[in-house]
Motif scaffolding. Structure first.
Motif, short mmCIF file in Angstrom:
data_model
loop_
_atom_site.label_atom_id
_atom_site.label_comp_id
_atom_site.label_asym_id
_atom_site.label_seq_id
_atom_site.Cartn_x
_atom_site.Cartn_y
_atom_site.Cartn_z
N LYS A 175 -27.48 6.47 3.02
CA LYS A 175 -27.16 7.22 1.80
C LYS A 175 -28.41 7.93 1.27
CE LYS A 175 -24.42 8.40 -1.67
NZ LYS A 175 -25.34 9.23 -2.48
N CYS A 203 -24.57 10.49 8.01
CA CYS A 203 -23.18 10.49 7.52
C CYS A 203 -22.30 9.59 8.39
CB CYS A 203 -22.62 11.91 7.50
SG CYS A 203 -23.43 13.01 6.33
N LEU A 206 -23.03 6.09 7.56
CA LEU A 206 -22.46 5.82 6.25
C LEU A 206 -20.94 5.69 6.32
CD1 LEU A 206 -23.55 5.56 3.34
CD2 LEU A 206 -23.11 7.99 3.04
N GLY A 207 -20.34 6.28 7.39
CA GLY A 207 -18.89 6.25 7.54
C GLY A 207 -18.18 7.13 6.54
N SER A 208 -18.89 8.16 6.03
CA SER A 208 -18.32 9.03 5.00
C SER A 208 -17.98 10.39 5.59
CB SER A 208 -19.31 9.21 3.85
OG SER A 208 -18.85 10.16 2.92
N ILE A 209 -16.70 10.62 5.84
CA ILE A 209 -16.28 11.90 6.38
C ILE A 209 -16.45 13.02 5.36
CG2 ILE A 209 -13.83 11.77 5.74
CD1 ILE A 209 -13.26 12.85 8.61
N GLN A 210 -16.38 12.68 4.06
CA GLN A 210 -16.59 13.70 3.02
C GLN A 210 -18.01 14.23 3.07
OE1 GLN A 210 -15.30 10.67 2.41
NE2 GLN A 210 -13.16 11.11 1.88
N GLU A 211 -18.99 13.33 3.14
CA GLU A 211 -20.39 13.77 3.25
C GLU A 211 -20.61 14.51 4.57
OE1 GLU A 211 -22.78 13.82 1.21
OE2 GLU A 211 -22.04 12.56 -0.42
N ARG A 213 -18.50 16.34 6.24
CA ARG A 213 -17.97 17.71 6.16
C ARG A 213 -18.86 18.61 5.31
NH1 ARG A 213 -11.77 15.60 5.86
NH2 ARG A 213 -11.34 15.77 8.09
N LYS A 214 -19.51 18.03 4.29
CA LYS A 214 -20.45 18.83 3.50
C LYS A 214 -21.61 19.31 4.37
CE LYS A 214 -19.71 16.50 -0.98
NZ LYS A 214 -20.35 15.62 -1.99
N TYR A 238 -17.89 12.51 13.55
CA TYR A 238 -16.45 12.47 13.31
C TYR A 238 -15.81 11.27 14.02
CZ TYR A 238 -16.34 16.97 10.91
OH TYR A 238 -16.52 17.99 10.00
N CYS A 241 -16.58 8.22 12.05
CA CYS A 241 -15.79 8.19 10.81
C CYS A 241 -14.30 8.04 11.08
CB CYS A 241 -16.05 9.46 10.00
SG CYS A 241 -17.72 9.58 9.32
#
Length: 661
Positions: A175, A203, A206-211, A213-214, A238, A241
């Motif tokens: 993060k 990312c 972190l396992g954050s697909i939102q981050e 994609r940013k 991807y 995630c």
């Protein structure tokens, strides 16, 4: 004073108001036990240094770099000492190399002194010196120290930003790495492919697909989306995630795919059960001229670890041998695992025997492999052999494998011995002990073990106990276990089917009907039994009572003929409905069971003496097991049937499982 003694004398020079001892011979002696060799190396080094002009800092820098490249950072520091002793002034190219040598040798104190010298010489803000300092402080002190240097410097660039991000990743703080990347973008710093790849990787961790994609959007704005490094990072992110669709979309539009790109997609397909897709991608990669690497083979080989794919596995093994691919331990383990799971245990054994180096995975694959193929005692003996190798660190998976082997071979004392050696047994190990005790008919011991370890709520333990009840026809205990399973997994249709079959075996048809209604009312769908066999590179699948195959007439005629012959010789089949988990097969005549249809198809489709290989998605029933033993003896062929639990090698009227499965 002799040559050796003279080299042990330490030189001293004033450096940043400190007295630093320089003992060249001592540095050499640390890496080379032979003192005479050390003296020769030192003498040779001094001879080379004597030939370098004092004004030629480039040559000194090259010599320092050569020692670093040769993984001799202490030697590099020794050269730097000599450089200073001879009055050669370091330049901005010298200090990053010396800082790197300090880091590699773990000499943080000296690295800090070089930092002070950088200030005195006016190189403290040079971008190469700054990045070397970040590396030094970050790895030998703390990320906070590295950040202090980073923020105080005026020479920030994409490399230094990325180095701080990577330090965060090394501390498992993805993060913070992502936040740092966004700070970098907001401040208008130049974004390169390495910075993007690092942020994308963060990312994924972190396992954050939102981050993710940013960062993907930033890559598009920078025109770097299709840079191979960035694209590969996006693929992996991807996948990590859990968005296989996004990964496939990236892969499909990549203008330039390398072996990493292909391997990622092959691996994710195989891991998610899309075996055929993984194999197709592997073949397509070869067609496009991309040479697979060891990781590519390790990714695709699990797709061949099925009975129906043993030929493909052999082809890939042959490809490896013909093309001289690096046959490292990872690839060898994958090949062994493939042969074990595709029914070719002897091939796996040959690979294992020829291995020059083995790790704990190599041993575990073979121990479990022997167990799955009914050779439990051989698996236990192999574990004993592994114990003699002090280099092997026996892990929980190896202990699970030997417990499985003990269960297969019904070696109760050995099972207790190895179970008691596990420091922190997991539920898997305890379930294997229950399986061993139940298979050996020791139900009182199994009950006490379950009560002592409070295992009543663990489904895998109850199923292990149920398997023993089935083998020894312990109907009362089995009924209680099934009731327990229904409470633990109220939405698992198989539990109700098993209970239904238990009532059917007791001729309690009213309860059978009631349970069927319960299954329908709850909207549950019991598993259907299927078996399949490969013929001429095509997989032929059969369901229970299947008549859809074009050769159904011949299939049933062959089975009926064999059944009649069996009856004429006085053999009778005992239905195995109690504790059997396939409702539809209970209602079907024996020759309509899926594995018998697949076996019969193999008999009428292949030449005499050819081994027939059948795979079934559920456990083989006892009647089919007896029938397969008779068929194998009558037609004088080896028949291998892989069911949910193990491989059954039928030969001359016997089965490798010893009728315990």
């Amino acid at each position: 004073m002799d040559v050796v003694s003279s080299t042990i004398h330490a030189h001293k020079f004033s450096f940043l108001n400190s007295e630093i001892p320089i003992t060249t011979a001592r540095i050499h002696y640390k890496h080379t036990p032979n003192v005479r060799v050390c003296a020769r190396v030192t003498a040779t080094t001094h001879q080379v240094l004597d030939e370098i002009p004092l004004s030629d800092s480039f040559a000194w820098n090259r010599f320092i770099e050569t020692n670093i490249s040769n993984k001799q950072p202490h030697h590099a520091l020794s050269v730097y000492h000599q450089m200073l002793l001879r009055g050669v002034r370091p330049d901005k190219h010298t200090l990053p190399r010396v800082l790197a040598a300090s880091r590699l040798s773990g000499d943080f104190v000296f690295g800090k002194q070089v930092h002070g010298q950088a200030f005195k010489l006016g190189f403290a803000s040079d971008q190469y010196v700054v990045t070397a300092l970040i590396d030094l402080y970050g790895l030998l002190d703390s990320v906070d120290s590295a950040k202090w240097i980073f923020y105080k410097s005026s020479g920030k660039n994409s490399v230094s930003w990325t180095m701080i991000a990577r330090l965060y990743l090394m501390q498992n703080k993805p993060k913070l790495a992502v936040d740092l990347f966004h700070e970098m973008v907001d401040l208008g710093a130049e974004v390169d492919n390495v910075a993007l790849a690092t942020a994308i990787g963060a990312c994924g961790l972190l396992g954050s697909i939102q981050e993710g994609r940013k960062v993907h959007g930033i890559a598009k704005k920078c025109g770097l989306e299709f840079d191979t490094l960035v694209s590969n990072s996006l693929l992996k992110m991807y996948i990590d995630c859990g968005s296989i669709e996004d990964a496939s979309a990236i892969f499909d539009v990549m203008p330039s795919k390398d072996v990493i790109s292909w391997t990622e997609m092959i691996g994710v397909g195989v891991k998610n059960g899309a075996f055929n897709d993984g194999v197709k991608l592997f073949r397509l990669m070869n067609r496009y001229g991309i040479k697979p690497d060891p990781l590519s083979f390790s990714s695709v080989l699990p797709a061949c670890a099925r009975m129906a794919s043993h030929k493909l596995g052999k082809e890939i093994h042959g490809y490896l041998l013909r093309n001289g691919i690096d046959f490292n331990i990872m690839v060898q383990n994958a090949i062994m695992d493939m042969y074990v799971k595709s029914g070719l245990i002897q091939y796996a054994s040959n690979i294992f025997a020829a291995m020059k180096e083995r790790d704990v995975i190599s041993w575990t694959v073979m121990i479990l492999g022997y167990s799955l193929h009914g050779q439990g005692e051989r698996g236990v003996n192999l574990f004993r052999e592994m114990e003699k190798d002090s280099r092997i660190d026996i892990d929980q998976f190896a202990y699970a494998a030997v417990l499985h082997a003990c269960s297969t071979a019904l070696m109760v004392e050995e099972g207790w011995f190895y179970f008691n050696r596990i420091r922190v047994p997991k539920v898997t190990h305890r379930a294997l002990m229950v399986a061993l005790l139940a298979r050996a008919g020791l139900f009182d011991e199994a009950r006490i073990f379950i009560e002592e370890h409070r295992l009543e709520r663990h489904v895998e333990v109850m199923r292990a106990l149920l398997d023993g009840c089935r083998i020894h026809q312990q109907v009362k205990i089995g009924k209680r276990v099934i009731d327990r399973l229904c409470k633990l997994e109220p939405l698992n249709a198989e539990n109700y089917v098993t209970l239904s079959n238990w009532y059917a075996d007791s001729a309690k048809w009213d309860m059978v009907d009631k349970l069927r209604e319960t299954i329908l009312d709850m909207g549950l769908k019991p598993k259907k039994a299927y078996s399949w066999v490969e013929f001429r590179n095509k997989v032929h699948a059969f369901g229970t009572g299947d008549v859809s195959h074009p050769r159904s007439e011949g299939i049933y005629w062959e089975l009926k003929s064999l059944m009649k012959k069996m009856e004429n010789e006085g053999h009778r089949l005992n239905p195995d409905f109690g504790l059997h988990d396939v409702d539809e097969e209970r209602e079907c005549i024996q020759i309509g069971h899926s594995e018998m249809l697949a076996l019969s198809f193999g008999l009428i489709s292949t030449q005499a003496k050819v081994t027939i290989r059948v795979t079934k998605n559920l456990r083989m029933c006892r009647s089919c097991h007896d029938f397969a033993k008779f068929i194998a003896k009558t037609v004088e062929r080896e028949v291998i049937i892989k069911d949910l639990n193990c491989f059954h090698h039928f030969n001359n009227g016997f089965c490798s499982c010893g009728d315990f499965w």
